[in-house]
Motif scaffolding. Structure first.
Motif, short mmCIF file in Angstrom:
data_model
loop_
_atom_site.label_atom_id
_atom_site.label_comp_id
_atom_site.label_asym_id
_atom_site.label_seq_id
_atom_site.Cartn_x
_atom_site.Cartn_y
_atom_site.Cartn_z
N VAL A 138 35.53 -7.36 -8.27
CA VAL A 138 35.89 -7.47 -9.69
C VAL A 138 34.65 -7.89 -10.47
CG1 VAL A 138 37.37 -8.60 -11.39
CG2 VAL A 138 38.25 -8.11 -9.10
N THR A 139 34.19 -7.03 -11.35
CA THR A 139 33.02 -7.32 -12.18
C THR A 139 33.27 -8.56 -13.03
OG1 THR A 139 32.45 -4.97 -12.26
CG2 THR A 139 31.49 -6.38 -13.95
N ASP A 140 32.25 -9.40 -13.14
CA ASP A 140 32.25 -10.61 -13.98
C ASP A 140 33.16 -11.73 -13.45
OD1 ASP A 140 30.45 -9.48 -15.75
OD2 ASP A 140 31.99 -8.77 -17.13
N SER A 141 33.68 -11.59 -12.23
CA SER A 141 34.60 -12.61 -11.73
C SER A 141 33.88 -13.86 -11.21
CB SER A 141 35.49 -12.03 -10.62
OG SER A 141 34.70 -11.47 -9.58
N GLY A 142 32.61 -13.75 -10.82
CA GLY A 142 31.88 -14.90 -10.33
C GLY A 142 31.48 -15.84 -11.45
N GLY A 143 31.57 -17.14 -11.21
CA GLY A 143 31.19 -18.13 -12.21
C GLY A 143 29.72 -18.03 -12.57
N ALA A 144 29.41 -18.10 -13.87
CA ALA A 144 28.03 -17.99 -14.33
C ALA A 144 27.27 -19.26 -13.98
CB ALA A 144 28.00 -17.74 -15.83
N GLY A 145 26.01 -19.07 -13.57
CA GLY A 145 25.17 -20.21 -13.24
C GLY A 145 23.78 -19.77 -12.86
N LYS A 146 22.89 -20.74 -12.70
CA LYS A 146 21.56 -20.42 -12.19
C LYS A 146 21.69 -19.69 -10.87
CE LYS A 146 17.15 -22.55 -10.90
NZ LYS A 146 16.39 -23.82 -10.80
N ASN A 147 22.59 -20.15 -10.05
CA ASN A 147 23.06 -19.38 -8.90
C ASN A 147 24.52 -18.99 -9.19
OD1 ASN A 147 20.65 -19.56 -7.51
ND2 ASN A 147 21.24 -21.46 -6.49
N ARG A 148 24.80 -17.70 -9.09
CA ARG A 148 26.09 -17.16 -9.51
C ARG A 148 27.17 -17.40 -8.46
NH1 ARG A 148 27.97 -12.82 -7.71
NH2 ARG A 148 25.93 -11.97 -7.13
N GLY A 149 28.39 -17.66 -8.91
CA GLY A 149 29.52 -17.73 -7.99
C GLY A 149 29.84 -16.36 -7.43
N GLY A 150 30.47 -16.33 -6.26
CA GLY A 150 30.80 -15.07 -5.61
C GLY A 150 31.86 -14.30 -6.37
N CYS A 151 31.77 -12.98 -6.31
CA CYS A 151 32.76 -12.13 -6.97
C CYS A 151 34.05 -12.03 -6.15
CB CYS A 151 32.20 -10.72 -7.17
SG CYS A 151 30.91 -10.61 -8.42
N ALA A 152 35.14 -11.86 -6.86
CA ALA A 152 36.46 -11.73 -6.24
C ALA A 152 36.78 -10.27 -5.99
CB ALA A 152 37.51 -12.35 -7.14
N THR A 153 37.96 -10.04 -5.41
CA THR A 153 38.41 -8.68 -5.13
C THR A 153 39.71 -8.38 -5.87
OG1 THR A 153 39.73 -9.31 -3.20
CG2 THR A 153 37.40 -8.76 -2.82
N VAL A 154 39.98 -7.09 -6.02
CA VAL A 154 41.28 -6.60 -6.49
C VAL A 154 41.88 -5.76 -5.36
CG1 VAL A 154 40.17 -4.63 -7.63
CG2 VAL A 154 42.52 -5.27 -8.25
N TRP A 155 43.19 -5.95 -5.13
CA TRP A 155 43.92 -5.22 -4.08
C TRP A 155 45.17 -4.65 -4.70
CZ3 TRP A 155 48.50 -5.30 -1.15
CH2 TRP A 155 48.44 -4.69 0.13
N GLU A 156 45.31 -3.31 -4.65
CA GLU A 156 46.41 -2.63 -5.35
C GLU A 156 47.20 -1.78 -4.37
OE1 GLU A 156 46.74 0.83 -8.70
OE2 GLU A 156 45.39 -0.86 -9.14
N VAL A 157 48.54 -1.95 -4.37
CA VAL A 157 49.39 -1.31 -3.37
C VAL A 157 50.60 -0.64 -4.03
CG1 VAL A 157 50.72 -3.42 -2.97
CG2 VAL A 157 50.59 -1.70 -1.17
N GLU A 158 51.07 0.44 -3.40
CA GLU A 158 52.27 1.15 -3.82
C GLU A 158 53.16 1.38 -2.61
OE1 GLU A 158 53.56 5.60 -5.47
OE2 GLU A 158 51.47 4.94 -5.59
N PRO A 159 54.48 1.13 -2.72
CA PRO A 159 55.38 1.43 -1.60
C PRO A 159 55.64 2.93 -1.48
CG PRO A 159 56.64 0.65 -3.48
CD PRO A 159 55.19 0.54 -3.87
N ILE A 160 55.86 3.40 -0.27
CA ILE A 160 56.16 4.81 -0.01
C ILE A 160 57.63 4.95 0.38
CG2 ILE A 160 55.65 6.80 1.46
CD1 ILE A 160 52.83 5.73 1.77
N ASP A 161 58.39 5.67 -0.42
CA ASP A 161 59.78 6.04 -0.11
C ASP A 161 60.71 4.85 0.11
OD1 ASP A 161 59.16 8.73 -0.24
OD2 ASP A 161 58.62 8.83 1.88
N HIS A 162 60.46 3.73 -0.55
CA HIS A 162 61.38 2.60 -0.45
C HIS A 162 61.04 1.60 -1.55
CE1 HIS A 162 57.88 0.67 1.36
NE2 HIS A 162 58.51 -0.48 1.35
N ALA A 163 62.00 0.72 -1.82
CA ALA A 163 61.77 -0.38 -2.74
C ALA A 163 61.16 -1.54 -1.98
CB ALA A 163 63.08 -0.81 -3.40
#
Length: 588
Positions: free
Chosen positions: A438-463
């Motif tokens: 995820v762009t811009d997710s790391g905390g700003a600093g002289k040394n930058r915080g690590g970036c996070a992830t996005v995880w997106e899912v869809e069910p197949i043929d069921h609720a």
């Protein structure tokens, strides 16, 4: 009476054998477990204990397991007393008896040599389901522990070498995804049996006395390193606190405080937390040990060996029973291994950093993930899983380097793995549309915080049922030494935070920042966007070349480079300059 001198070569061999045993236990779980929580995400931990129920080696595993294993092992040993025999295998998850939460089920195998108890081989793992009204165990509507799932006080699954099929059958009858559950149980049995085999071989080679002397020396080595740390810090008392977000339970924000007192080589830690609440974020004592020890180890950064000797010079007061961090029955608790453990770890670390500010680090992201459940039409079986890939965020920065990307959350401290997308899509009837930074997710600093992830899912043929849990959706990870938590306007501040997006195709139809249960139909998707890690030092002091590198690699946007770091980036030449400066600097 002085301890016998230990030969350094023998000590190194014994230490290596213990470490190899733990790693082999871990590989056994990875290669033989059935659920994705075990064989993909590695949400398990292994440890070895001596006959005094002292941890003599912890694996490089999950902090939420390891810190609490020490009081849990002692509680289990005391529960059975003299009724412990060769061939016994004990199972346990009850937080009232020092378990972490009921989804973390622990197996204990006593190891005997010539009729005497000499070691314990221990394996704890997060099971896919534990019964109760909500698949995967996280029930945000629970107001008491009885509405969460099956509690297992210490019970023998193998009695003098004979399996207790009646007890095993009872457990399996109370959980969903029975096939996965049973496979993971057998994998745990394999792991503790590997521990027994290797330790008996070690005793056969060197003898009980020599091995126990080496183990005692390893405990003493760890103790000496921690004592030396506290001796190097001025005596005094320091206090800090951290905020626990309101994640939709309507109880408002809660604050956890820590007071650390250093006297010579000793440290006393006192925790202050509000009264327990009718929501699943209460932490019983065993789990709170893990939170305190994680905050301590983030500060201490001592060298191995890592064993119970580290904590001999530390005393701990969790406050009165009936409080958030020292809960009493019947407090609901299942979310406790992430919330409030991560907030508790922050409070302890922040208090210790006041004693030695040069050791300050940015906070790792807090957990914000989902569990999924449904019926797989391919085999007409119910599936349940905790999606560990859905809560991978960024690490905190230090004085020496940027925070690692995609390595969190804080409660697991890099020990989880997300596995291959194809494995999850093969195992469950789902389609994963996105998994990336995820762009811009790391905390700003002289040394930058690590970036996070996005995880997106869809069910197949069921609720599909989706259960969200965690926090990090209202406040960004804490920075250190002048780092900014979030700046540059609301757009960039929001990128530092976690959230749940409900989508129809590519369109976002709802954004959630609370813990809830959703029903997702085919054609709909759920995306979990995780929080990033905290930065270190003032962001305006970050090297221009590093900012250009971050923009070029998608970690930081052009707008954030200017607004958070004061750097204007030329994307044609890949150079940068300070806002107001005329001459560019090269990128990396």
């Amino acid at each position: 009476m002085p301890k016998p001198r230990v030969d350094p070569i023998t000590l190194a061999v014994v230490r290596g054998a213990l470490e190899t045993t733990q790693r082999e236990m871990t590989l056994t779980l990875e290669k033989t477990a059935r659920s994705s929580v075990f064989n993909v995400a590695h949400d398990y931990s292994n440890a070895l204990f001596n006959h005094r129920a002292e941890m003599i080696l912890q694996g490089q595993d999950i902090p939420i397991h390891l810190g609490g294993l020490m009081p849990a092992m002692k509680a289990v040993a005391a529960y059975f007393g003299d009724d412990i025999h060769e061939g016994d295998v004990i199972y346990h998850n009850d937080p009232v008896l020092m378990g972490s939460h009921i989804l973390d089920c622990c197996m204990y195998k006593p190891i005997f040599h010539q009729g005497k108890l000499v070691f314990w081989s221990v394996c704890k793992g997060h099971v896919t389901d534990i019964g109760g009204p909500v698949p995967a165990g996280y029930n945000p509507a629970a107001t008491e522990i009885y509405a969460e799932g099956l509690r297992i006080p210490p019970v023998k699954l193998w009695d003098k070498g004979r399996p207790r099929n009646d007890v095993i059958g009872f457990l399996l009858a109370n959980v969903r995804s029975r096939r996965d559950w049973e496979g993971d149980l057998r994998a745990q049995f394999g792991a503790v049996s590997i521990g027994e085999r290797n330790l008996l071989a070690l005793l056969a080679k060197y003898g009980v006395s020599e091995v126990q002397s080496c183990v005692d020396e390893l405990l003493d080595m760890a103790e000496r390193s921690m004592r030396a740390l506290f001796a190097s810090i001025p005596d005094g008392s320091h206090e800090a606190s951290a905020v626990l977000e309101d994640a939709g339970h309507g109880l408002g924000e809660l604050r956890i405080g820590a007071r650390v007192t250093i006297e010579g080589e000793h440290c006393h830690i006192r925790i202050d937390s509000p009264p327990q609440v009718p929501y699943f974020i209460n932490s019983y004592a065993g789990n709170s040990h893990s939170g305190v020890y994680l905050g301590l180890m983030m500060f201490a950064k001592v060298a191995p060996p890592y064993n119970e000797g580290l904590y001999r010079c530390i005393t701990l007061d969790l406050g009165p029973q009936g409080t958030l961090c020292n809960a009493a029955e019947p407090a609901p608790h299942v979310n406790c291994t992430t919330t409030p453990m991560e907030t508790l770890a922050d409070a302890v670390r922040l208090a210790l950093e006041q004693a030695a500010p040069e050791r300050a680090v940015g906070s790792w992201c807090h957990s914000s993930g989902i569990n999924i459940a449904g019926r797989d039409r391919r085999n007409d079986e119910e599936y349940v899983t905790m999606v560990l890939a859905s809560l991978i965020g960024g690490a905190g920065a230090t004085a020496h380097l940027d925070g690692w990307n995609a390595v969190g959350p804080q409660c697991c401290f890099g020990a989880l793995t997300s596995g291959d997308i194809e494995l999850l899509e093969h195992q469950y009837p789902i389609l994963i549309h996105r998994y990336g930074l995820v762009t811009d997710s790391g905390g700003a600093g002289k040394n930058r915080g690590g970036c996070a992830t996005v995880w997106e899912v869809e069910p197949i043929d069921h609720a599909m049922t989706v259960i969200s849990f965690g926090e990090g959706r209202h406040y960004p990870a804490l920075g250190a030494q002048g780092a900014q938590g979030a700046s540059g306007g609301a757009a960039h501040a929001g990128c530092k935070l976690g959230r749940i997006e409900r989508k129809q195709g590519d369109a976002v139809i709802e954004v959630l920042r609370k813990n809830t249960i959703l029903k997702i139909a085919p054609g709909e998707r759920v995306a979990t966007v995780n929080p990033g890690g905290g930065g270190w030092g003032p962001a305006l002091e970050r090297e221009i070349g590093k900012v250009v590198h971050d923009v070029r690699n998608g970690y930081v946007s052009l707008a954030a480079a200017e607004q958070e770091y004061g750097v204007i980036v030329d994307v044609e030449r890949w150079t940068g300059r300070r806002a107001g400066a005329r001459h560019p600097a090269p990128g990396v």
